[in-house]
Scaffold this active site. Structure first.
Site, mmCIF file in Angstrom:
data_model
loop_
_atom_site.group_PDB
_atom_site.id
_atom_site.type_symbol
_atom_site.label_atom_id
_atom_site.label_comp_id
_atom_site.label_asym_id
_atom_site.label_seq_id
_atom_site.Cartn_x
_atom_site.Cartn_y
_atom_site.Cartn_z
ATOM 1 N N LYS A 141 1.244 -1.478 0.148
ATOM 2 C CA LYS A 141 -0.048 0.045 -0.222
ATOM 3 C C LYS A 141 0.545 1.606 -0.477
ATOM 4 C CE LYS A 141 -2.137 -0.914 3.858
ATOM 5 N NZ LYS A 141 -1.977 -2.154 4.544
ATOM 6 N N ARG A 153 -9.707 1.540 9.103
ATOM 7 C CA ARG A 153 -8.981 0.141 9.757
ATOM 8 C C ARG A 153 -10.126 -0.054 10.468
ATOM 9 N NH1 ARG A 153 -3.189 0.957 9.143
ATOM 10 N NH2 ARG A 153 -2.132 -1.175 9.547
ATOM 11 N N ARG A 157 10.995 -6.719 4.085
ATOM 12 C CA ARG A 157 10.906 -5.154 4.717
ATOM 13 C C ARG A 157 11.660 -5.066 5.750
ATOM 14 N NH1 ARG A 157 4.967 -2.644 4.781
ATOM 15 N NH2 ARG A 157 5.219 -3.740 6.973
ATOM 16 N N ARG A 184 11.656 -1.124 11.666
ATOM 17 C CA ARG A 184 9.923 -1.301 12.599
ATOM 18 C C ARG A 184 9.888 -2.335 13.589
ATOM 19 N NH1 ARG A 184 4.820 0.062 8.061
ATOM 20 N NH2 ARG A 184 3.946 -1.104 9.860
ATOM 21 N N ARG A 212 -0.773 -9.099 13.028
ATOM 22 C CA ARG A 212 -1.430 -8.116 12.509
ATOM 23 C C ARG A 212 -1.649 -8.458 11.950
ATOM 24 N NH1 ARG A 212 4.113 -4.819 10.064
ATOM 25 N NH2 ARG A 212 2.677 -3.622 9.299
#
Ligand code: AMP
Length: 194
Positions: free
Chosen positions: A14, A89, A128, A134, A145
C-alpha cells in the site's frame, strides 16, 4: 476531487503504491501508520500512547487515530484529493470518514483493494524487516497484524462493496505491474465520471 482509499493486509504494498499514485494523480498521501511513527519518533504524548498497541500489532484506539488524521487533513489546503493508506481499519473509522467527507462536500471515489496471497505477504514483510527498522515487522507481530486485519479490517470490504466503491486489484507481480493495474482502474473511473 479524487479521494482514494488504498486497502489491503500488511505487506500488500500500500505504501509503495501510494507514493507512485500521489505523483501521477497529484494527491496528498495520508498514511496513519506513517503519522503514528512520526509521533513516536518525536516522542509526543500521542506517540507514547500509541506505542504499546503498535508494538503488539494491535489497532490504536479509534479516538486517537481519528483526531490525529482529521487534524492533519484539515491543515492541508487545496489538494486535488487524498489517498488514505492504512485508514479506515474498522467500521467505526469507516463511518467516521463517511461523515467527514459529507461535511466537506466531497466523497470517497474508489477503494482499491490490493489482493495478495498470505504466503506472499509474509515473504514481503520479512524481507522488508531487514531494512525497515520497524519494530512491528517481526514474525510474531506480523502474525498478529494479519489476524487483526482479517478480524477487524476485512469486514470493510463488504462495507465498500455495498457502496459500489470497491475495486479488487490483483496484487501479485512487480511493483510496476501492480501500479499499471491500479492506474487503469483509476483512469477508468475518471473517464466514466467526467
Ligand atoms: P501500518 O504502517 O499501516 O501497517 O500501521 C502500523 C501500526 O500502526 C498498526 O499495526 C497499528 O498499530 C497502527 N495503526 C495504523 N493505522 C491505524 C488505524 N487506522 N487504526 C488503528 N491503528 C492504526
Amino acid at each position: 476531487m479524487l479521494n482514494l482509499i488504498i486497502f489491503g493486509a500488511p505487506g500488500t504494498g500500500k505504501g509503495t503504491q501510494s507514493l507512485n499514485l500521489i505523483e501521477k494523480y497529484n494527491l496528498v498521501h495520508l498514511s496513519t501508520g506513517d503519522i503514528l511513527r512520526e509521533e513516536l519518533k518525536t516522542g509526543t504524548e500521542i506517540g507514547l500512547k500509541a506505542k504499546k498497541y503498535i508494538d503488539e500489532g494491535l489497532l490504536v484506539p479509534d479516538s486517537i487515530i481519528i483526531d490525529l488524521l482529521f487534524d492533519r487533513a484539515d491543515k492541508i489546503i487545496g489538494p486535488k484529493g487524498f489517498i488514505f493508506d492504512g485508514f479506515p481499519r474498522n467500521t467505526v473509522q469507516a463511518e467516521e470518514l463517511d461523515k467527514v467527507v459529507v461535511e466537506k462536500n466531497t466523497s470517497i471515489s474508489l477503494v482499491l483493494h490490493l489482493d495478495v496471497t498470505e504466503e506472499e505477504l509474509t515473504k514481503r514483510i520479512l524481507l522488508r524487516s531487514q531494512n525497515s527498522g520497524r519494530a512491528d515487522d517481526t514474525e510474531e507481530v506480523v502474525k498478529k497484524r494479519v489476524e487483526v486485519y482479517i478480524q477487524q479490517t476485512m469486514p470493510l470490504l463488504d462495507y465498500y462493496r455495498k457502496q459500489g466503491k470497491l475495486i479488487t486489484i490483483h496484487g501479485m507481480g512487480t511493483i510496476d505491474e501492480v501500479f499499471s493495474r491500479i492506474s487503469a482502474a483509476i483512469d477508468n473511473y475518471i473517464t466514466s465520471n467526467n
